[in-house]
Structures are given as C-alpha cells and as structure tokens.
Scaffold this motif. Structure first.
Motif, PDB file in Angstrom:
ATOM      1  N   MET A 167       0.834  -1.204   0.000  1.00  0.00           N
ATOM      2  CA  MET A 167       0.000   0.000   0.000  1.00  0.00           C
ATOM      3  C   MET A 167       0.871   1.257   0.000  1.00  0.00           C
ATOM      4  N   LEU A 168       0.351   2.297  -0.632  1.00  0.00           N
ATOM      5  CA  LEU A 168       1.109   3.551  -0.738  1.00  0.00           C
ATOM      6  C   LEU A 168       1.504   4.136   0.627  1.00  0.00           C
ATOM      7  N   PRO A 169       0.592   4.207   1.621  1.00  0.00           N
ATOM      8  CA  PRO A 169       1.004   4.797   2.907  1.00  0.00           C
ATOM      9  C   PRO A 169       2.229   4.096   3.506  1.00  0.00           C
ATOM     10  N   LEU A 187       5.328   5.149   1.670  1.00  0.00           N
ATOM     11  CA  LEU A 187       5.725   6.515   2.053  1.00  0.00           C
ATOM     12  C   LEU A 187       6.373   6.541   3.436  1.00  0.00           C
ATOM     13  N   ARG A 188       5.932   5.621   4.296  1.00  0.00           N
ATOM     14  CA  ARG A 188       6.453   5.575   5.668  1.00  0.00           C
ATOM     15  C   ARG A 188       7.936   5.187   5.692  1.00  0.00           C
ATOM     16  N   PRO A 205       3.865  -0.055  -5.015  1.00  0.00           N
ATOM     17  CA  PRO A 205       3.954   1.412  -5.167  1.00  0.00           C
ATOM     18  C   PRO A 205       5.227   1.850  -5.872  1.00  0.00           C
ATOM     19  N   ILE A 227       6.751   0.174  -8.159  1.00  0.00           N
ATOM     20  CA  ILE A 227       6.644  -0.174  -9.577  1.00  0.00           C
ATOM     21  C   ILE A 227       5.784   0.860 -10.298  1.00  0.00           C
ATOM     22  N   PHE A 228       4.681   1.231  -9.664  1.00  0.00           N
ATOM     23  CA  PHE A 228       3.786   2.194 -10.312  1.00  0.00           C
ATOM     24  C   PHE A 228       4.358   3.613 -10.303  1.00  0.00           C
ATOM     25  N   ASP A 229       5.244   3.910  -9.369  1.00  0.00           N
ATOM     26  CA  ASP A 229       5.877   5.231  -9.339  1.00  0.00           C
ATOM     27  C   ASP A 229       7.386   5.047  -9.182  1.00  0.00           C
ATOM     28  N   ALA A 233       9.789   6.935  -9.278  1.00  0.00           N
ATOM     29  CA  ALA A 233      10.537   7.978  -8.563  1.00  0.00           C
ATOM     30  C   ALA A 233      10.373   7.873  -7.049  1.00  0.00           C
ATOM     31  N   LEU A 234       9.512   6.967  -6.603  1.00  0.00           N
ATOM     32  CA  LEU A 234       9.178   6.896  -5.177  1.00  0.00           C
ATOM     33  C   LEU A 234      10.355   6.446  -4.313  1.00  0.00           C
ATOM     34  N   GLU A 247      12.497   9.294  -3.587  1.00  0.00           N
ATOM     35  CA  GLU A 247      11.794  10.246  -2.709  1.00  0.00           C
ATOM     36  C   GLU A 247      11.882   9.834  -1.231  1.00  0.00           C
TER      37      GLU A 247
END
Lengths: 346, 243
Positions: free
Chosen positions: B179-181, B184-185, B208, B210-212, B214-215, B218
C-alpha cells in the motif's frame, strides 16, 4: 459545455455511443473525511458522513458518479474479522478469520442485518435519494474469488488454491452466497451498477488457465444472479490475456491498469466491454496540473473515440495523498479535451 | 503420401525426444545445466513439484550443490522474476516457484552439504502493512540463494523496525510494501536508520515502487528492487562492493 445529465452521459458511453463528453469517475473514498475535517476512522463510523462527503466531492469535482463505498475490509468485518485503521490510507483487514480448512466449514456468510452492512446500505439510500436519478450511484462487492486474500491471507489462499481444491470450492460456495446477497441488497437500495472487484482474476495474480478453471466460473455464476449491471475491476492488475474470458462473464465494463496500453485494450474491447481507467493513481500524487492534463488527454485520445470509455484511475480508489489541485486539473482537462466529437484527434 | 510424410516427421521427432529422455534417465554426465534451468523454469511455472524434484535427483548425481543452486535453481527463479515484471507470468506462479525452490534447496543441503557464503546480516520486513506475500516471496528467493535471513514480520511501526535493525546491527534491510502509505512511511524509517544504524543499507520493493519509479528516491531508500530476484542481485552487488 455539458448538455446531458451524468446518468445519460454514462449510460450512453456504456452503450458504446458518444455522449456530450467523456464521463469521469473520480473514485474518491477517503477524501470525504478530509472535506469534513475528520479522521478516516471517524468518517467511516457513520453513513451520514459518507453521504455528506460524497455530496461535497461530487459538487467540487463535478464527478459523474456518487461512490458510497467505504473500504474493502467492511466485508471482512461482516464475516467476523477486524479492520485496522491508519491515518492516511484505507484500513487493512486484521488477522485472518480462516486459519485452517476446518474454519471454512465453520464460518457462515454474514447476515444482511449486520451493522456494517446496514451502514453501507444507509449510505447508498442517502446518495440514491440525493442523485434523484440524475447521477449514477455505484455499489461495490468484492468477488468471492478475491476476498479470501483478506479472509485467510494471500499466502494461505494461494496454498489453498493449489493444494486443496475441495476446500477451495467449499469456500467459493459460501462466498458466492454472500456476494450475490450483498450485491442484490445494494441493487434493492438503488445503485445504478455494482463494481465487482476481482484483483485475483488479473493475469498479474493468477494464470489465465487458473482463472478459467476458478475465478471465471465464480464470476459467471455471481454476475448472472446480480439484479444490477456489473463492472469488473482488476484493481491495477493486467487484463489483456483474459479479455475474452471477462467478456464471457457477462460484465459490462472493465477497470484497467496503467501497465497495459489503453489503445490496445480499446481495440480488443471495442463494442463489447466498456473501459474504466487508466490514470496512474500512485504516480498522480506527484503530478503537476500540466502533467495531469497531458495524462487525461492521452487517455481520451486512446480510448475516447466511439464511447465505451469512462475516465478514471487504474485502481478503483484514488489515494488519500492526491491533492485537490491535481484532481481539479484532471477534471478541467476532461472539459478541455473530452467534449465529443473528439475532432482534435487526428 | 502427404500423410505419411507428416507421420514420419512426427515419429522421428518423438523418437529423438524419447531417446533424449532415456539418456537423461540413465544419468548421463552430460546433463547441461543451462538446459536444466530452462526445464526447471517450466516445472516451476506449471507448479509441477514432482518433475522439479526428479530433475533435482538427476542433477545431484552429476553436479555440486553450488552448481545446482547457482546455475539451475537461481537462473530459473530469475527468469520467472523477469517475466513477471513483463506481465508474462502471474504472482501465484512466482510464489509457488519460490516455495518449491526452497524445498529443493533444503534437499540440496541435506544431500550435498551445500553452504552459501554470507556477506553480511540481512533482514526482511513489512512496514505497517499487513500484506505479507511480497516478503514471503523475497525471503524464499534469498533463502534459496543461500542467504541467512532474519524475518522481522509484518505490520511493524517505524519505531519497532528501526529498534530491531539497531539491536541486530543489520547490514542490509529489505522492506516489502503493497500500500502507498506504507511505502511513504519508509521515508520516516530512513531518517531514523541513518541516525541510529548508519551502516545499514535499505532496499525497498513492492507495487507502489513499480507504479511510481521515482518513489524510491523520494523516500531515501538506497535501492529499489522491482522483483525479488532483482532485489537479490542488488543485495549481492552491495555485498561485493562492501556497500
């Protein structure tokens, strides 16, 4: 300029005709909490919040649908499990409710009077009332084939699928019974269509052969018993290898993912299956307004001609982190590039 | 006669194939490892455990444990990982392949005493999320390659994870997310890891990222593995370079 109601626009597109402009479904769930200044947990504790939140979202983004969906784990709560809330995303399902194959015999499909299901139906009824036949209200069920990922964990479910077919089919029968009842309760409450979320059907998750022997048979049985039209959603999973199989389930539309070429999907599905997608919801979080416009334009160019297309994200739920600015830019871009006839496409 | 010609071709090919299979069953020393890896990949994708173990029995007669793992099992898994990334195979096949491969390696260790080198301590974890499958597949691939892996479990808070990393002096931490959250964590985890366990290198993976693409940058991860086998290769490279 819009000359049709959202309902007429969506229905025309689903009939593979060109309406006044490309319909847009911004499938926002948690953003309603943001609008009401509440935590996600508090927001989903009362149907009135969801009704109010969806009304605000609809007005703000000029959305072509109302989305009474709470979160996927509500079905697990109905089956006797837990939902674990976080501050910035959809709740997860808690510990598996099926730990052994004996548990499959013991669990019973939830009663439609379960409080969490009643709350969902109350939200649907409130939004159907608000829509007054002018805006589609979309119901949601998790497919019997996919919900075991939350009932027993992904690993446990894959082991069951490969190693114990008898237990697998016993579970499918119980899940089918619940899914049909739950979908039809939503139909009775007035939803325009039911989204049949089936990520495990995707060839990203199971092989096409596996799907044909399992999930497709389940989908055929369930969809044929639904009292409302269905749209199948693979929640970011690939669809191209199983398009013919999905068509054969009797569903009317398909939510497709950004990893596949929308033009190719449109070519294969044209006139048979409407497409819903395929903006990248994860990447959307970092888009500028200009990028949003380019992405919308690209989708419309590939899938807009001839109707049979609703612009949406590729997962069926836009992440909480996506900003209002990006959402408004998407919506503005639909006005700019989505008006039929799409003469700008050479 | 046309029919006879096609029959002839079919029978000839069948005979050649049968002779080939017989020669293999007789335990010829010429069992080609590249070909064995391709056969194994087919068995993995078909979730054909008996054929995979029959091949292992033949290999054990002629090859060392290191050859079986490095030249047959791992290339088969790697090819499957690549094909998953291209959308050519499914996650269920990736998972079942890892599971069979792990069982095969257990048998290789028993029969050949194969032991892999260790280039540092490795831990796998799922941050906040309750989705465990990605970590399970990763752990299978690492373990198959001979890595000793600490499994920190799932649904960990940033504080819990960083405390475990600091306590164990982990050299390489691999975080799986769905999951994205949770993805990001990782940013919060990286800030704390850099303070409390600065030598630890972090490799992240999951949908997440794979879909972004640049993540990963980040959130400050040292590397992103798009598949379990790619994560393993990144890990091996880091170990080689002493990163």
């Amino acid at each position: 300029m819009d000359t049709m109601t959202s309902m007429d626009r969506v229905m025309a597109s689903l009939s593979h005709k060109e309406p006044d402009r490309v319909p847009v479904f911004l499938l926002l769930t948690m953003h309603g909490a943001k609008e009401l200044g509440m935590s996600i947990k508090d927001y989903f504790s009362d149907a009135k919040n969801v009704i109010e939140g969806q009304k605000i979202i609809h007005a703000k983004y000029r959305n072509d649908c109302l989305n009474p969906f709470f979160y996927a784990a509500t079905e697990i709560q109905a089956w006797g499990g837990d939902a674990i809330f976080i501050d910035d995303g959809p709740p997860n399902a808690g510990a598996p409710i099926i730990r052994t194959t004996e548990d499959i015999d013991d669990i019973q499909p939830p009663d439609m009077d379960h409080p969490i299901l009643r709350m969902g139906l109350e939200a649907i009824e409130g939004l159907v009332d608000h829509a007054d036949g002018q805006i589609p209200v979309i119901g949601t069920v998790l497919s019997p084939f996919s919900v075991p990922v939350m009932q027993m964990g992904f690993e446990g479910y894959l082991n069951l699928m490969y190693e114990d077919q008898d237990s697998f089919w016993r579970l499918m029968r119980k899940n089918e019974e619940f899914c049909v009842k739950w979908g039809n309760e939503q139909a009775k409450a007035g939803v325009t269509a039911v989204a049949y979320f089936d990520p495990l059907a995707s060839s990203s998750m199971t092989t096409p052969d596996q799907y044909r022997l399992t999930g497709m048979k389940v989908a055929e049985r369930v969809i044929s018993r639904m009292d409302a039209p269905t749209a199948t959603h693979l929640a970011s999973g690939r669809a191209l290898p199983i398009i013919e199989d999905i068509v054969s389930t009797g569903t009317g539309a398909l939510g497709v993912c950004t990893l596949e070429d929308l033009a190719e999907l449109k070519r294969v599905c044209k006139g048979r299956l409407s497409l819903l997608g395929n903006l990248n919801g994860i990447e959307m979080r970092r888009w500028t307004a200009q990028q949003a416009e380019e992405k919308v334009k690209d989708c419309i160019m590939k899938a807009g001609p001839g109707g049979g297309f609703i612009l949406s994200d590729n997962h069926g739920e836009i992440p909480f982190q996506v900003s209002d600015e990006v959402l408004l830019a998407i919506r503005d871009a639909v006005d700019k590039w989505g008006e039929y006839p799409l003469d700008w496409i050479v | 006669m046309v029919e006879s010609l096609s029959d002839f071709v079919y029978k000839t090919l069948t005979t050649l194939r049968i002779n080939f299979m017989i020669s293999r069953m007789k335990g010829h020393k010429t069992l080609d490892l590249t070909e064995a890896a391709m056969d194994l990949e087919g068995y993995f994708l078909a979730v054909d455990k008996p054929s995979a173990f029959a091949l292992l029995d033949r290999l054990t007669d002629t090859s060392t444990g290191t050859e079986i793992v490095d030249d047959v099992i791992m290339p088969a898994l790697e090819s499957i990982g690549d094909r998953w990334e291209k959308g050519q195979v499914s996650l269920s096949q990736v998972y079942m392949s890892g599971k069979i491969a792990e069982a095969m390696v257990d048998k290789v260790i028993l029969s050949t005493g194969h032991q892999a080198d260790s280039g540092g301590s490795v831990a796998v974890a799922v941050l906040e999320d309750h989705h465990n499958l990605g970590k399970r597949i990763l752990a299978s691939v690492l373990s198959t390659s001979g890595m000793q892996v600490m499994d920190y479990g799932h649904a960990l808070s940033v504080d819990e994870l960083v405390s475990m990393v600091e306590r164990d002096g982990v050299d390489y931490l691999m975080i799986s997310t769905l999951m994205l959250p949770a993805a990001l964590r990782v940013k919060d985890a990286m800030i704390q890891i850099k303070e409390r366990s600065p030598h630890t290198k972090v490799i992240v993976g999951g949908a997440p990222y794979i879909f972004d693409p640049a993540l990963g940058e980040e959130v400050g991860a040292h590397a992103v593995g798009r598949t379990a086998t790619e994560s393993l290769n990144i890990l091996k490279r880091m170990m080689r370079e002493g990163a």
